[in-house]
Write a protein that holds these residues in place. Structure first.
Motif, PDB file in Angstrom:
ATOM      1  N   PRO A 176      14.216  54.754 129.974  1.00 36.11           N
ATOM      2  CA  PRO A 176      15.224  54.242 129.039  1.00 36.11           C
ATOM      3  C   PRO A 176      14.794  54.345 127.575  1.00 36.11           C
ATOM      4  CG  PRO A 176      14.233  52.450 130.302  1.00 36.11           C
ATOM      5  CD  PRO A 176      13.646  53.707 130.830  1.00 36.11           C
ATOM      6  N   SER A 177      15.771  54.558 126.720  1.00 35.09           N
ATOM      7  CA  SER A 177      15.499  54.649 125.285  1.00 35.09           C
ATOM      8  C   SER A 177      15.178  53.256 124.749  1.00 35.09           C
ATOM      9  CB  SER A 177      16.722  55.217 124.579  1.00 35.09           C
ATOM     10  OG  SER A 177      16.652  54.962 123.207  1.00 35.09           O
ATOM     11  N   ARG A 178      14.311  53.218 123.732  1.00 37.94           N
ATOM     12  CA  ARG A 178      13.925  51.925 123.147  1.00 37.94           C
ATOM     13  C   ARG A 178      15.059  51.335 122.330  1.00 37.94           C
ATOM     14  NH1 ARG A 178       9.455  51.545 119.020  1.00 37.94           N
ATOM     15  NH2 ARG A 178      10.483  53.446 118.392  1.00 37.94           N
ATOM     16  N   ARG A 179      15.788  52.221 121.637  1.00 35.72           N
ATOM     17  CA  ARG A 179      16.779  51.740 120.670  1.00 35.72           C
ATOM     18  C   ARG A 179      18.185  51.694 121.236  1.00 35.72           C
ATOM     19  NH1 ARG A 179      15.310  55.795 116.470  1.00 35.72           N
ATOM     20  NH2 ARG A 179      13.058  55.605 116.523  1.00 35.72           N
ATOM     21  N   LEU A 180      18.564  52.711 122.035  1.00 36.26           N
ATOM     22  CA  LEU A 180      19.957  52.811 122.483  1.00 36.26           C
ATOM     23  C   LEU A 180      20.111  52.296 123.905  1.00 36.26           C
ATOM     24  CD1 LEU A 180      20.514  56.413 121.138  1.00 36.26           C
ATOM     25  CD2 LEU A 180      21.299  54.319 120.056  1.00 36.26           C
ATOM     26  N   LYS A 181      20.982  51.315 124.039  1.00 37.59           N
ATOM     27  CA  LYS A 181      21.273  50.767 125.369  1.00 37.59           C
ATOM     28  C   LYS A 181      22.001  51.830 126.198  1.00 37.59           C
ATOM     29  CE  LYS A 181      22.258  46.083 126.755  1.00 37.59           C
ATOM     30  NZ  LYS A 181      23.151  44.955 126.601  1.00 37.59           N
ATOM     31  N   PHE A 182      21.784  51.859 127.483  1.00 40.30           N
ATOM     32  CA  PHE A 182      22.414  52.789 128.431  1.00 40.30           C
ATOM     33  C   PHE A 182      22.035  54.250 128.158  1.00 40.30           C
ATOM     34  CE2 PHE A 182      25.635  49.387 127.676  1.00 40.30           C
ATOM     35  CZ  PHE A 182      25.283  48.635 128.791  1.00 40.30           C
ATOM     36  N   GLY A 240      18.797  57.224 127.829  1.00 44.26           N
ATOM     37  CA  GLY A 240      17.395  57.430 128.188  1.00 44.26           C
ATOM     38  C   GLY A 240      17.058  58.904 128.290  1.00 44.26           C
TER      39      GLY A 240
END
Ligand SMILES: [Zn+2]
Length: 267
Positions: A70-76, A78
């Motif tokens: 998963p991306s650190r900044r953007l939810k949903f 990766g």
């Protein structure tokens, strides 16, 4: 209700305006997606000749699967990571880290690093390699050497003044020449200022400094001649030593003052 009408500036009605706009966008796309990536790839491939590195052990074939990281900044959102092939779909990997050779430790982007640390296999790596990964990979060149009776990893770039040394701390009952049995720590040396920054020097620091000098001389000799900066600009790049009232600091400040008085813009 007020009658609102949207009108374009008259210049947009001119076909030349659109031709210029299209040309600029095409030029930007050419630079951004073709020329800059090709040059970056060429630079990294050339650097293999003068920048040594470390290879990670090859992981078993059953790890050759895509993992969602998963991306650190953007939810949903990766990235697709494969810790066996050492690949990631993030932009840093595609632009930079992915050009390093297979199993090269410099391929580890943030996501590969995170997924690798999360596996049990990470504990099978030797302690120095584990420490280097945990401290993050910030350098272009890595060399692993014995210093007297202890091992150390050196991280650096042939053109900068910072050398990071990853080695074992000395325990109170260790022999003076090692091997040392304390935890692995990161020690940072500033070549120009000739000081260990952010804390105490490593054990066996005299021997480490001799080795740093040898490593840097050998790597700089192979490094392609960089475009020379003007003397004035070079003087501006010289860092000021930690003791602001020392003679050396005063001399550097004076050189900087003169350098900033040139007619050419310096920034
Ligand atoms: Zn990544």
């Amino acid at each position: 209700m007020a009658d609102f009408q949207f009108t374009l500036h008259p210049i947009t009605a001119h076909p030349i305006f659109w031709a210029i706009l299209f040309g600029l966008v095409a030029l930007w796309a050419l630079l951004r997606f073709l020329i800059i990536p090709i040059q970056r790839k060429r630079r990294i491939l050339q650097s293999v000749a003068y920048c040594p590195s470390l290879l990670l052990p090859v992981l078993p074939k059953d790890k050759d699967v895509a993992i969602f990281s998963p991306s650190r900044r953007l939810k949903f959102f990766g990235y697709r990571v494969n810790i066996q092939q050492l690949t990631c779909s993030c932009s840093r990997f595609r632009r930079l880290r992915g050009f390093y050779p297979q199993n090269d430790i410099r391929r580890l982007c943030r996501h590969l690093r995170k997924e690798l640390i999360a596996t049990n296999l990470f504990n099978e790596f030797d302690e120095l390699t584990r420490a280097l990964i945990l401290f993050r990979l910030r350098d272009s060149c890595y060399i692993r050497e014995m210093v007297l009776n202890s091992e150390a990893i050196f991280g650096f770039h042939p053109r900068t003044s910072i050398v990071r040394v990853y080695t074992f701390r000395k325990n109170s009952d260790d022999p003076p020449q090692g091997p040392f049995t304390g935890p692995v720590d990161k020690f940072t040396y500033h070549l120009r200022q000739e000081i260990w920054i952010y804390g105490t020097p490593p054990p066996n620091c005299e021997a480490i400094l001799t080795l740093i000098a040898e490593i840097m001389t050998a790597c700089k000799a192979k490094y392609p001649k960089p475009q020379r900066l003007s003397t004035m600009r070079e003087e501006l790049l010289e860092p000021i030593p930690v003791h602001p009232d020392s003679n050396e600091a005063l001399q550097i400040r004076e050189k900087r003052r003169k350098a900033t008085q040139t007619t050419t813009p310096l920034r």
